[in-house]
Design an enzyme around this catalytic site. Structure first.
Site, short mmCIF file in Angstrom:
data_model
loop_
_atom_site.label_atom_id
_atom_site.label_comp_id
_atom_site.label_asym_id
_atom_site.label_seq_id
_atom_site.Cartn_x
_atom_site.Cartn_y
_atom_site.Cartn_z
N ASP A 176 -15.53 -30.77 44.58
CA ASP A 176 -16.31 -29.75 43.87
C ASP A 176 -15.86 -28.34 44.22
OD1 ASP A 176 -17.93 -31.62 42.60
OD2 ASP A 176 -19.38 -31.66 44.24
N ASP A 181 -21.08 -26.50 31.26
CA ASP A 181 -21.67 -25.24 31.75
C ASP A 181 -21.69 -24.10 30.74
OD1 ASP A 181 -21.67 -26.64 34.09
OD2 ASP A 181 -20.31 -25.34 35.17
N ASP A 205 -17.03 -20.47 34.16
CA ASP A 205 -17.70 -20.59 35.46
C ASP A 205 -17.98 -19.26 36.14
OD1 ASP A 205 -18.99 -22.30 37.25
OD2 ASP A 205 -17.26 -22.36 38.60
#
Length: 333
Positions: A306, A159, A121
């Site tokens: 989130d 991701d 991330d």
């Protein structure tokens, strides 16, 4: 970015909501299930429902507090199969073995996410991951060993490929990441009843699907059962399916799955982190009406934050107020 960490409900802190709410979107079945303190999974579903999810625990708490209508609404989440995200900081084996054992007893498929790639991330809400390549290989090995011969579906590294394409992950890590993903697919596919879907972001992120083709191929997607889309995002089923079919064609007909956990009201323009007013989406099913689309899944666990935005707790932490909003905005159980 459109992803954030999730931890297994049993490993997260249960945040407790205060105050009372009311809603008329409650039926007798929901009330009865909430009163029993147990999930009521669809008997026809092939997927396993975690009986000890944060939603199930919250229902029991609200029942004790007399919040029966809120508890019944939350049954919309507790009754549905959602993927488990074993923590990267510890041995994933106990979590995976416990889930697969429970699922096997019901002859169902357990859903998992492997989310521990190094440099995860890009230092944002879900920063972290394995310390290095060897640590990741060891973690994936333990994950795969714990799956054994049970029926399982693993979404691999949300991701990770999209961050290569958008440039967020520095170039010096690209080759190693693609190699690690390819090795992870190989290792997971050694388990006889495990399906693996390599993540490919979502339609609002990498808008031209062709840009994902070569990175996915270098990461070994041809050895996987397919790719996953919309993980932890809010793009509609229709938009995501169209995108997935384009990418599937570019990948020679590769199949895919869609995360429909929170896309019932679609996205909120300009907001991906705990956007208000969202709703639960299509319940997990393999009946998609599209041959290349293997399933709609709840990959993101509805009600987990989130990140620290819009008043939310840390990424992956249970947020009962947000969960209740998702349930209240959803017209069906």
């Amino acid at each position: 970015m459109p992803r954030l960490t999730h931890t297994l409900a049993a490993l997260t802190t249960l945040a407790l909501a205060t105050g009372c709410t009311a809603s008329s979107d409650v039926d007798e079945a929901s009330i009865a299930a909430a009163a029993s303190g147990k999930a009521s999974p669809d008997p026809a579903s092939p997927f396993w429902v975690d009986p000890n999810s944060s939603a199930a625990e919250q229902i029991q708490l609200w029942q004790r507090e007399g919040r029966t209508e809120d508890a019944a609404l939350l049954q919309k989440i507790a009754d549905q199969p959602a993927a488990l995200w074993p923590a990267g900081e510890i041995d994933p084996g106990p979590t995976v073995r416990a889930a697969t054992a429970s699922a096997a007893a019901e002859d169902r498929t357990a859903l998992f996410v492997a989310y521990n790639i190094p440099h995860r991330d890009c230092g944002q809400h879900s920063a972290g991951g394995a310390a290095d390549a060897d640590a990741y290989r060891a973690w994936i090995g333990k994950f795969a060993d714990a799956l054994g011969s049970a029926k399982a579906l693993v979404v691999l590294e949300p991701d990770a490929v999209a961050h290569i394409v958008d440039g967020c992950t520095p170039g010096e890590y690209h080759a190693e990441r693609e190699q690690l993903l390819s090795e992870a697919i190989d290792r997971l596919k050694q388990q006889p009843n495990t399906k693996v879907y390599l993540d490919a972001g979502n339609p609002s992120w990498i808008r031209e699907p062709w840009k994902l083709v070569e990175p996915l191929q270098r990461a070994g997607v041809e050895k996987a059962d397919g790719f996953s889309l919309n993980v932890s995002n809010f793009q509609t089923d229709a938009v995501t399916k169209t995108y997935g079919l384009h990418l599937s064609k570019d990948l020679g007909g590769k199949h895919f799955v869609i995360d429909s956990s929170r896309n019932g009201n679609g996205p909120l323009p300009g907001a991906w982190c705990n956007p208000p007013g969202r709703a639960l989406g299509t319940r997990p099913t393999t009946n998609t009406g599209e041959s290349a689309l293997d399933a709609y899944l709840w990959v993101k666990r509805p009600g987990e934050s989130d990140g620290t935005c819009e008043g939310g707790p840390d990424a992956g932490q249970w947020w009962p107020e947000y969960a209740l909003g998702l349930a209240r905005n959803s017209p069906t159980r």
